[in-house]
Structures are given as structure tokens and as C-alpha cells.
Design a protein around this motif. Structure first.
Motif, PDB file in Angstrom:
ATOM      1  N   UNK A  71       0.852  -1.181   0.000  1.00 42.25           N
ATOM      2  CA  UNK A  71       0.000   0.000   0.000  1.00 42.25           C
ATOM      3  C   UNK A  71       0.893   1.238   0.000  1.00 42.25           C
ATOM      4  N   UNK A  72       0.591   2.184  -0.882  1.00 37.37           N
ATOM      5  CA  UNK A  72       1.336   3.455  -0.884  1.00 37.37           C
ATOM      6  C   UNK A  72       0.366   4.602  -0.638  1.00 37.37           C
ATOM      7  N   UNK A  73       0.901   5.670  -0.086  1.00 37.36           N
ATOM      8  CA  UNK A  73       0.098   6.830   0.273  1.00 37.36           C
ATOM      9  C   UNK A  73       0.602   8.061  -0.464  1.00 37.36           C
ATOM     10  N   UNK A  74      -0.323   8.825  -1.020  1.00 36.13           N
ATOM     11  CA  UNK A  74       0.047  10.068  -1.685  1.00 36.13           C
ATOM     12  C   UNK A  74      -0.973  11.150  -1.368  1.00 36.13           C
ATOM     13  N   UNK A  75      -0.582  12.366  -1.636  1.00 44.34           N
ATOM     14  CA  UNK A  75      -1.432  13.524  -1.346  1.00 44.34           C
ATOM     15  C   UNK A  75      -1.486  14.399  -2.592  1.00 44.34           C
ATOM     16  N   UNK A  76      -2.638  14.371  -3.271  1.00 45.49           N
ATOM     17  CA  UNK A  76      -2.810  15.147  -4.490  1.00 45.49           C
ATOM     18  C   UNK A  76      -3.676  16.393  -4.286  1.00 45.49           C
ATOM     19  N   UNK A  77      -4.003  16.700  -3.049  1.00 47.02           N
ATOM     20  CA  UNK A  77      -4.821  17.886  -2.789  1.00 47.02           C
ATOM     21  C   UNK A  77      -4.022  19.140  -3.157  1.00 47.02           C
ATOM     22  N   UNK A  78      -4.620  20.065  -3.880  1.00 50.00           N
ATOM     23  CA  UNK A  78      -3.914  21.291  -4.298  1.00 50.00           C
ATOM     24  C   UNK A  78      -3.792  22.282  -3.146  1.00 50.00           C
ATOM     25  N   UNK A  79      -2.942  21.938  -2.187  1.00 50.16           N
ATOM     26  CA  UNK A  79      -2.843  22.745  -0.970  1.00 50.16           C
ATOM     27  C   UNK A  79      -2.428  24.185  -1.249  1.00 50.16           C
ATOM     28  N   UNK A  80      -1.498  24.376  -2.181  1.00 52.08           N
ATOM     29  CA  UNK A  80      -0.985  25.735  -2.428  1.00 52.08           C
ATOM     30  C   UNK A  80      -2.102  26.679  -2.845  1.00 52.08           C
ATOM     31  N   UNK A  81      -2.949  26.211  -3.769  1.00 54.73           N
ATOM     32  CA  UNK A  81      -4.058  27.057  -4.218  1.00 54.73           C
ATOM     33  C   UNK A  81      -5.065  27.279  -3.100  1.00 54.73           C
ATOM     34  N   UNK A  82      -5.370  26.227  -2.358  1.00 57.63           N
ATOM     35  CA  UNK A  82      -6.354  26.348  -1.290  1.00 57.63           C
ATOM     36  C   UNK A  82      -5.853  27.260  -0.167  1.00 57.63           C
ATOM     37  N   UNK A 105       4.335  -0.755   3.262  1.00 58.74           N
ATOM     38  CA  UNK A 105       3.766   0.564   2.975  1.00 58.74           C
ATOM     39  C   UNK A 105       4.851   1.507   2.475  1.00 58.74           C
ATOM     40  N   UNK A 106       4.427   2.490   1.688  1.00 66.77           N
ATOM     41  CA  UNK A 106       5.372   3.450   1.151  1.00 66.77           C
ATOM     42  C   UNK A 106       4.725   4.794   0.904  1.00 66.77           C
ATOM     43  N   UNK A 124       6.225   4.695   6.776  1.00 64.61           N
ATOM     44  CA  UNK A 124       6.145   4.350   5.351  1.00 64.61           C
ATOM     45  C   UNK A 124       7.547   4.050   4.840  1.00 64.61           C
ATOM     46  N   UNK A 125       7.830   2.784   4.569  1.00 65.65           N
ATOM     47  CA  UNK A 125       9.200   2.336   4.340  1.00 65.65           C
ATOM     48  C   UNK A 125       9.703   2.574   2.923  1.00 65.65           C
ATOM     49  N   UNK A 126       8.847   2.448   1.934  1.00 66.56           N
ATOM     50  CA  UNK A 126       9.281   2.506   0.538  1.00 66.56           C
ATOM     51  C   UNK A 126       9.164   3.929   0.010  1.00 66.56           C
TER      52      UNK A 126
END
Length: 378
Positions: free
Chosen positions: A155-166, A221-222, A240-242
């Protein structure tokens, strides 16, 4: 054929190409020469490719938007493409995201069930990798249940929320298109993103707890797209190791310094650089900062990248990035090399084409070009 042996080819064994026969019986590699002889003069027989992360299957599941009625048929079509590119084990990177559509939670559940139902009809070892958006904290119980129900090991985790604009109170780019894909109005989609963005302080503790529980169940996890050494350190702190697709040399070096696996995109190598202007995968490989190459979005890329890198670092080292390296990272001790007793997962390069001409997964032929088919029938 279940018992056969290959002759005339050179075999990649113990990091060297050797001109010797290779026997296959009952799905494993054997030291003798059982069954029919398949003569492949001038071919190179290599360990089957282990693809640790690829979403190219999406094109088979939904060739057009909304055309997702028979996921099993799509998975069978994806297997055919994988096999024709020498891939014998593939982790299908299924999103679990606020983006909706094929990346939404409901579709993820459908796809995972379809994969379980279709797997008995497959020869290629298809597994699921769940790719989770970090801010979906309220969904963590459902995510954890899906991982357990479908025996997901990576399982990998990512964050695609456009934080800069918000953060600036701006309307994020591509908002309308994303909203349409998700089935929401632009206003509802913006409200969802705003709510998720507002909870960002809760993520580290919640994700750390989830990663710890998953680790206790043997799940690898990564993190995805670390942009800096600080990002990698933060991911490490959450368990998250990977490091998947680090975007900078510093992020990759930070992972390597802690002996953490590093996954890079094979298309980056084939293109000669990142399509998004990120760090060159070939440069990271040259610096020893790669454990595995992944297809990412294009299934021909792993064998193409390995052969391109072979010109610089030699075929054994280059091919290890798509075979023994991924196997070690994923704990697959029964594959990734050619040795007696291991799974008969093989791909043979046809010298007439320079690409895979024969693929064998678990001792079963999953792909044969017309040259290999003729040799098998001779």
C-alpha cells in the motif's frame, strides 16, 4: 506444455549469461531436461519481470469513460498486454481517492472484487497495490477492511490535494474537469477539497497509526512522490518504508541512506527524463539509488528501460532492477532469479525483434510470438 526445456539460448544465472539448457516441470525450474525441447538459438532467457507499480490496466477496464461493465474481461486483456511485455508478476496500482471515477472508493472495491474473481483464470500473477490519498482519514476503517479482505500486501500513500491554491483561497486548477469525473458539481468538489485541506494537521497521527496496524499484518507501505529529504523523513516517521518515485536526488538519497527501497519509473528511463521535469531516473540508477523499476503507466517500459540501462551498467545489473530487486523488496523469495526450485517465471528475448518473444509464468506459457510458437511446435 507443463514439462519442457529450453535449448540453444543463453540463460541469465547468477548474474552471468550461460549457454545451457533450462528445464521446467510442474511450474518450477528443475536441473534436468524434462519433456519437449524448445530450441531457441541466439535467444536470451531472463527472469520474468516483476512490476511493482503500474496503472496501465485502467485502459483495459475503461476503454472509454463510463465503459466499465465487465471488469473481468478487462483484466484478462490487461494480462495479455503484461505477458507480451515479459511481465510475470504485476501489482495493479488501484487508487483510493477523492478524485472519483476509476480512482474513487466504490470503483476500488469493484476492481478488487473483480480481480479476486478473475484470478483463477489467470496465469500471470496479478496482485493489487492500493494507492491511498492520505487525507481520507474518515475512510481509513474502510480502507483497512479492503486491505484485509483482498489480502493486499503493498500500500502506498500520496497527497494530491492542491494545498498551495487552497492556502491562497484560489480556485484549484482543473477543478471543473475533476468534478465532472467524480460526479460532483464544481462547487461540491471544491467544498470537499477545502474540508480535506482543513484537516491536514490530523493526517500524521492518523496515518502513523494506520501504517503501524498494517505493518503488524505484514503489509508493506510506502510514500509516493517525495519532493525532498524532509518529505522522506516525514514519511519514515509515519512508518512508510518505501520511497516510490522520489522527485529529487535529495529525496532518493535520504531513502538510500536509511537502506529504504526506492522505486523509479521505467518510462522516465525510456524517455530520457521525467515528462514532468522531475529528476532523471537513469541518473539515480547510475548513482545506485534504485531498488526497482516500475511500469508506472506503460507496460512495455520495464523491459525497454532495462535494455537501455544494460548499455551502461550491463545486462545482469540492469535486469535485476525489474526482477530480483523487486522480488527482494516485496519479499517474494520464490521468484526474481533463475535457479532450481524457484517458480518458472521467465521471459526470453527474441534476437530478431529485440523484445520478449516468449513469456512463462509459473511454468505456463502466457505469451509466444510466431518464432517462439514455431519452436514450441517443432
Amino acid at each position: 506444455m507443463t514439462d519442457f526445456h529450453l535449448t540453444g539460448a543463453t540463460i541469465l544465472v547468477d548474474e552471468a549469461l550461460r549457454a545451457e539448457p533450462l528445464g521446467i516441470s510442474d511450474g518450477v525450474i528443475v536441473p534436468d531436461q524434462p519433456g519437449r525441447a524448445v530450441h531457441l538459438p541466439g535467444w536470451q532467457v531472463l527472469p520474468g519481470i516483476i512490476d511493482v507499480h503500474g496503472d496501465g490496466f485502467e485502459r483495459h477496464l475503461a476503454p472509454r469513460r463510463g465503459a466499465m461493465s465487465d471488469l473481468g474481461a478487462g483484466l484478462l486483456a490487461a494480462e495479455a498486454e503484461l505477458a507480451s511485455n515479459g511481465i510475470t508478476t504485476a501489482y495493479l496500482a488501484q487508487f483510493y481517492s477523492w478524485e472519483g471515477g476509476m480512482r474513487g472508493p466504490d470503483f476500488a472495491a469493484r476492481m478488487l472484487s473483480a480481480l479476486d474473481d478473475t484470478r483463477p483464470r489467470l496465469a500471470t500473477d496479478l496482485r493489487a497495490q492500493l494507492r491511498v490519498e492520505t487525507h481520507l482519514i474518515d475512510d481509513y476503517p474502510r480502507i483497512e477492511a479492503l486491505i484485509a479482505a483482498h489480502a493486499i500486501g503493498y500500500v502506498v500513500f500520496n497527497d494530491h490535494i492542491p494545498h498551495a491554491a487552497l492556502d491562497k483561497g484560489k480556485r484549484p486548477p482543473r477543478l471543473t474537469g475533476q468534478a465532472l469525473k467524480s460526479g460532483r458539481s464544481p462547487e461540491a468538489h471544491l467544498a470537499l477539497l477545502t474540508d480535506l485541506h482543513a484537516r491536514r494537521a490530523e493526517v500524521p497521527a492518523a496515518l502513523s497509526a494506520l501504517a503501524a496496524r498494517l505493518a503488524g499484518q505484514g503489509v508493506l507501505t510506502g510514500s509516493h512522490d517525495d519532493q525532498s529529504a524532509e518529505d522522506r523523513a516525514a514519511a519514515r516517521a509515519m512508518g512508510l518504508r518505501v520511497a516510490e518515485f522520489p522527485e529529487t536526488h535529495d529525496a532518493a538519497r535520504a531513502a538510500a541512506d536509511m537502506s529504504e527501497p526506492i522505486v523509479l519509473g521505467a518510462p522516465n528511463v525510456v524517455r530520457g527524463g521525467s515528462h514532468a521535469g522531475k529528476v532523471s531516473a537513469a541518473a539515480l540508477v547510475a548513482d545506485g539509488l534504485c531498488s526497482a523499476l516500475a511500469s508506472d503507466y506503460h507496460y512495455p517500459a520495464p523491459h525497454q528501460a532495462a535494455l537501455r540501462l544494460a548499455e551502461r551498467i550491463g545486462l545482469p545489473a540492469a535486469w535485476a532492477l525489474v526482477s530480483s530487486g523487486p522480488a527482494a523488496m516485496l519479499g517474494l523469495s520464490d521468484r526474481g532469479r533463475i535457479a532450481p526450485g524457484l517458480r518458472a517465471d521467465l521471459t526470453a528475448l527474441n534476437p530478431a525483434t529485440g523484445r520478449p518473444g516468449l513469456t512463462v509464468a509459473g511454468g505456463r506459457v502466457t505469451y509466444a510470438d510466431h518464432h517462439a510458437a514455431a519452436a514450441m511446435l517443432a
